[in-house]
Design a protein around this motif. Structure first.
Motif, PDB file in Angstrom:
ATOM      1  N   GLY A  61      -0.173 -15.249   8.006  1.00  0.00           N
ATOM      2  CA  GLY A  61      -1.306 -14.862   7.169  1.00  0.00           C
ATOM      3  C   GLY A  61      -1.031 -14.990   5.678  1.00  0.00           C
ATOM      4  O   GLY A  61       0.123 -15.020   5.244  1.00  0.00           O
ATOM      5  N   SER A  62      -2.109 -15.052   4.905  1.00  0.00           N
ATOM      6  CA  SER A  62      -1.978 -15.222   3.454  1.00  0.00           C
ATOM      7  C   SER A  62      -2.100 -13.923   2.678  1.00  0.00           C
ATOM      8  O   SER A  62      -1.781 -13.875   1.493  1.00  0.00           O
ATOM      9  N   GLY A  63      -2.589 -12.864   3.319  1.00  0.00           N
ATOM     10  CA  GLY A  63      -2.623 -11.550   2.674  1.00  0.00           C
ATOM     11  C   GLY A  63      -3.379 -11.507   1.365  1.00  0.00           C
ATOM     12  O   GLY A  63      -2.950 -10.852   0.411  1.00  0.00           O
ATOM     13  N   THR A  64      -4.519 -12.187   1.303  1.00  0.00           N
ATOM     14  CA  THR A  64      -5.217 -12.334   0.022  1.00  0.00           C
ATOM     15  C   THR A  64      -5.725 -11.003  -0.551  1.00  0.00           C
ATOM     16  O   THR A  64      -5.905 -10.900  -1.767  1.00  0.00           O
ATOM     17  N   ARG A  65      -5.958 -10.005   0.288  1.00  0.00           N
ATOM     18  CA  ARG A  65      -6.437  -8.714  -0.226  1.00  0.00           C
ATOM     19  C   ARG A  65      -5.340  -7.949  -0.961  1.00  0.00           C
ATOM     20  O   ARG A  65      -5.607  -6.908  -1.569  1.00  0.00           O
ATOM     21  N   PHE A  66      -4.101  -8.465  -0.911  1.00  0.00           N
ATOM     22  CA  PHE A  66      -2.995  -7.795  -1.578  1.00  0.00           C
ATOM     23  C   PHE A  66      -2.497  -8.563  -2.808  1.00  0.00           C
ATOM     24  O   PHE A  66      -1.393  -8.343  -3.277  1.00  0.00           O
ATOM     25  N   ASN A  88     -13.775  -1.023  -3.959  1.00  0.00           N
ATOM     26  CA  ASN A  88     -13.911  -2.485  -3.988  1.00  0.00           C
ATOM     27  C   ASN A  88     -12.629  -3.203  -3.589  1.00  0.00           C
ATOM     28  O   ASN A  88     -12.499  -4.415  -3.788  1.00  0.00           O
ATOM     29  N   ALA A  89     -11.693  -2.479  -2.985  1.00  0.00           N
ATOM     30  CA  ALA A  89     -10.392  -3.066  -2.665  1.00  0.00           C
ATOM     31  C   ALA A  89     -10.504  -4.257  -1.722  1.00  0.00           C
ATOM     32  O   ALA A  89      -9.716  -5.202  -1.799  1.00  0.00           O
ATOM     33  N   GLN A  90     -11.493  -4.247  -0.826  1.00  0.00           N
ATOM     34  CA  GLN A  90     -11.661  -5.365   0.107  1.00  0.00           C
ATOM     35  C   GLN A  90     -12.089  -6.648  -0.604  1.00  0.00           C
ATOM     36  O   GLN A  90     -11.949  -7.742  -0.061  1.00  0.00           O
ATOM     37  N   ASP A  91     -12.607  -6.518  -1.821  1.00  0.00           N
ATOM     38  CA  ASP A  91     -13.117  -7.691  -2.542  1.00  0.00           C
ATOM     39  C   ASP A  91     -12.040  -8.452  -3.296  1.00  0.00           C
ATOM     40  O   ASP A  91     -12.321  -9.488  -3.903  1.00  0.00           O
ATOM     41  N   PHE A 137      -0.078   6.360  18.798  1.00  0.00           N
ATOM     42  CA  PHE A 137       0.903   6.366  17.724  1.00  0.00           C
ATOM     43  C   PHE A 137       0.206   6.247  16.366  1.00  0.00           C
ATOM     44  O   PHE A 137      -0.919   5.741  16.261  1.00  0.00           O
ATOM     45  N   ASP A 138       0.876   6.714  15.336  1.00  0.00           N
ATOM     46  CA  ASP A 138       0.342   6.646  13.971  1.00  0.00           C
ATOM     47  C   ASP A 138       0.293   5.180  13.558  1.00  0.00           C
ATOM     48  O   ASP A 138       1.325   4.520  13.473  1.00  0.00           O
ATOM     49  N   TRP A 139      -0.922   4.685  13.273  1.00  0.00           N
ATOM     50  CA  TRP A 139      -1.121   3.245  13.076  1.00  0.00           C
ATOM     51  C   TRP A 139      -2.004   2.987  11.857  1.00  0.00           C
ATOM     52  O   TRP A 139      -2.987   3.690  11.616  1.00  0.00           O
ATOM     53  N   ASN A 140      -1.633   1.988  11.085  1.00  0.00           N
ATOM     54  CA  ASN A 140      -2.452   1.557   9.954  1.00  0.00           C
ATOM     55  C   ASN A 140      -2.295   0.049   9.845  1.00  0.00           C
ATOM     56  O   ASN A 140      -1.172  -0.453   9.779  1.00  0.00           O
ATOM     57  N   ASP A 141      -3.405  -0.670   9.824  1.00  0.00           N
ATOM     58  CA  ASP A 141      -3.304  -2.133   9.760  1.00  0.00           C
ATOM     59  C   ASP A 141      -3.159  -2.643   8.331  1.00  0.00           C
ATOM     60  O   ASP A 141      -3.069  -3.854   8.106  1.00  0.00           O
ATOM     61  N   LEU A 142      -3.103  -1.727   7.362  1.00  0.00           N
ATOM     62  CA  LEU A 142      -2.872  -2.090   5.957  1.00  0.00           C
ATOM     63  C   LEU A 142      -3.752  -3.267   5.539  1.00  0.00           C
ATOM     64  O   LEU A 142      -3.272  -4.333   5.164  1.00  0.00           O
ATOM     65  N   GLY A 143      -5.055  -3.031   5.607  1.00  0.00           N
ATOM     66  CA  GLY A 143      -6.005  -4.096   5.326  1.00  0.00           C
ATOM     67  C   GLY A 143      -6.319  -4.306   3.860  1.00  0.00           C
ATOM     68  O   GLY A 143      -6.921  -5.318   3.490  1.00  0.00           O
ATOM     69  N   SER A 144      -5.923  -3.358   3.005  1.00  0.00           N
ATOM     70  CA  SER A 144      -6.226  -3.487   1.575  1.00  0.00           C
ATOM     71  C   SER A 144      -5.333  -2.532   0.795  1.00  0.00           C
ATOM     72  O   SER A 144      -4.618  -1.699   1.373  1.00  0.00           O
ATOM     73  N   TRP A 145      -5.406  -2.623  -0.532  1.00  0.00           N
ATOM     74  CA  TRP A 145      -4.635  -1.699  -1.368  1.00  0.00           C
ATOM     75  C   TRP A 145      -5.056  -0.251  -1.150  1.00  0.00           C
ATOM     76  O   TRP A 145      -4.255   0.669  -1.304  1.00  0.00           O
ATOM     77  N   GLN A 146      -6.281  -0.025  -0.766  1.00  0.00           N
ATOM     78  CA  GLN A 146      -6.720   1.338  -0.503  1.00  0.00           C
ATOM     79  C   GLN A 146      -5.954   1.940   0.679  1.00  0.00           C
ATOM     80  O   GLN A 146      -5.602   3.118   0.663  1.00  0.00           O
ATOM     81  N   SER A 147      -5.665   1.130   1.687  1.00  0.00           N
ATOM     82  CA  SER A 147      -4.926   1.650   2.834  1.00  0.00           C
ATOM     83  C   SER A 147      -3.473   1.946   2.472  1.00  0.00           C
ATOM     84  O   SER A 147      -2.854   2.845   3.048  1.00  0.00           O
TER      85      SER A 147
END
Length: 359
Positions: free
Chosen positions: A12-17, A339-342, A270-280
Motif C-alpha cells: 500500500g501507499s498509505g496516502t492518508r499518512f 478532515n483527516a481522511q482527505d 482483541f484490541d484492534w485499530n486499522d490506523l486509517g488516518s492521522w485521527q486514528s
C-alpha cells in the motif's frame, strides 16, 4: 505450526499518512508509536505461532530496499514483488502460488501490514480458531470485529447461523459481505448486533482458495497458473510483468467473498485499530489533561484535543482545537481532525501537478 502460512500485504501507499508516508517508505514501514514499524510489529505478531520460513510478504519494487531492510529474519524468496498494484485478489492469488508449491493443503492467513493489535495472545487464539474451521470445513474464514460505533469507513460482515458450539471464540456462517454504509445504515447495523466490521483478515486452505479463484475468477486463475509455471526460472520476472499488468484489478471481497458459499467468520475481540488516518493515530496516543498528544518537540498553548508530530525542530500550537499538525522532511500538514481522511487528496493533487519531490 508447520502447516500454517502467513501472507502480509505490504504494497500500500498509505496516502492518508502524508507527509510521513512517502513513495519509498509508506506508512507500514513507519514507527508510529516507538515500538518498531507497523510491518515489523505484524511480523512479530505472527512469528509467535508461525514459522518464519512460512511468512510471505507481497509488496512493490519501489519499496524493495526498505522491505529487505526491515525483514532480515525472512527468506529473500518469500518477498514477492508486484510489478503494479492490482488490489487484493491478484495479490493473494500470487502469494498462494508460492505457498502451494510448499504445501497445497497448508492453511494461509492473510493480513494487512498496517493494523495495530495490542492483545497478541487473543489474536493468536482467534487466528487458530479460524484455522481450525478452514481445515475442518474447507471454508474461507474472515475475522470480524464487533462494532463499537457506527463506522462508515469499514465494510461489514452480516452473520448467519451461530456455529460456536463448545468453542470459546464465537463463530458463524456468513450471510453476506456489505459495502461501506452511509451513517444511517451503519447505525442500524450497530443496533441489529448481527453485523461485524470486516477486518481484512482471511484464513483458508491454499487449495480451497485457489479453487474459489478458478470458479469465480477464471481468467485470473488461468493467468496465475501461467505465472506459476515459471516461478524460479529466468523468465519469471518478464512473464510476471507482462501477465500481471493485464489482470483485472479487483478486491478479494468482490471477487470471491461475495460469491462463495463456504464463508465463515470468527469474532475478533482483541484490541484492534486499522490506523486509517492521522485521527486514528491520535486516538491511540497518550494525551495530556487538555486532550493533546504529540510525538516530537511541541508546545500547546490554549489548544485542546490536537495532535502534533515533528521529525525535527519544535512545533508550537496556539489557540487551536481539534487539529493535526505533521511536519516531516520537506513538507508540513495542518488539518482539522475531522478532515483527516482527505489528506489523500493532497497526494492526488501533488501527483497531478508532478510535484514528485514532495511524494
Amino acid at each position: 505450526m508447520e502447516n500454517l502460512y502467513c501472507l502480509i500485504m505490504a504494497g500500500g501507499s498509505g496516502t492518508r499518512f502524508w507527509p510521513r508516508s512517502r513513495t519509498v517508505k509508506p506508512k507500514q514501514y513507519l514507527d508510529m508509536f516507538g515500538e518498531g514499524s507497523l510491518l515489523e510489529s505484524t511480523i512479530k505478531r505472527f512469528s509467535t505461532f508461525t514459522e518464519t520460513d512460512n511468512i510471505y510478504i507481497v509488496s512493490n519494487k519501489n519499496q524493495a530496499t526498505e522491505l529487505e531492510k526491515q525483514t532480515p529474519e525472512l527468506p529473500r524468496e518469500n518477498l514477492i514483488y508486484e510489478p503494479v498494484g492490482k488490489n487484493t485478489l491478484p495479490c493473494i492469488g500470487l502469494a498462494a502460488l508460492f505457498a502451494e508449491k510448499e504445501n497445497p493443503e497448508g492453511i494461509m492467513v492473510v493480513s494487512p501490514s498496517d493494523h495495530l493489535v495490542n492483545d497478541h495472545a487473543l489474536f493468536r487464539d482467534t487466528v487458530l480458531a479460524a484455522s481450525k474451521i478452514a481445515s475442518e470445513k474447507d471454508g474461507i474464514v474472515t475475522i470480524g470485529i464487533r462494532p463499537t460505533f457506527p463506522a462508515t469507513g469499514y465494510g461489514y460482515v452480516k452473520t448467519a447461523e451461530d456455529i460456536t458450539g463448545s468453542e470459546t471464540i464465537r463463530q458463524f456462517k456468513v450471510d453476506r459481505f456489505v459495502e461501506k454504509p452511509q451513517l444511517k445504515t451503519a447505525k442500524t447495523y450497530l443496533e441489529d448486533g448481527g453485523y461485524f466490521w470486516n477486518s481484512g483478515l482471511f484464513v483458508f486452505k491454499v487449495s480451497v482458495f485457489l479453487e474459489a479463484v478458478r470458479e469465480f475468477a477464471p481468467a485470473l486463475y488461468s493467468d496465475l497458473r501461467k505465472i506459476q509455471a515459471v516461478i524460479g526460472k529466468p523468465s519469471y520476472p518478464q512473464t510476471l510483468d507482462e501477465i500481471y499488468r493485464a489482470v483485472e484489478s479487483i478486491s478479494v471481497d468482490y471477487g470471491i467473498m461475495e460469491h462463495a458459499r463456504n464463508i465463515y467468520m470468527v469474532e475478533g475481540n482483541f484490541d484492534w485499530n486499522d490506523l486509517g488516518s492521522w485521527q486514528s493515530v491520535y486516538q491511540e496516543e497518550e494525551k495530556d489533561e487538555n486532550g493533546n498528544a504529540s510525538n516530537g518537540e511541541s508546545i500547546f498553548l490554549d489548544a485542546k484535543n490536537s495532535y502534533v508530530f515533528t521529525d525535527e525542530g519544535l512545533v508550537a500550537l496556539v489557540g487551536l482545537d481539534d487539529v493535526i499538525v505533521v511536519r516531516d522532511g520537506n513538507a508540513t500538514l495542518v488539518c482539522k481532525k475531522e478532515n483527516a481522511q482527505d489528506v489523500k487528496k493532497i497526494v492526488d493533487q501533488l501527483k497531478a501537478e508532478n510535484r514528485n519531490h514532495f511524494l
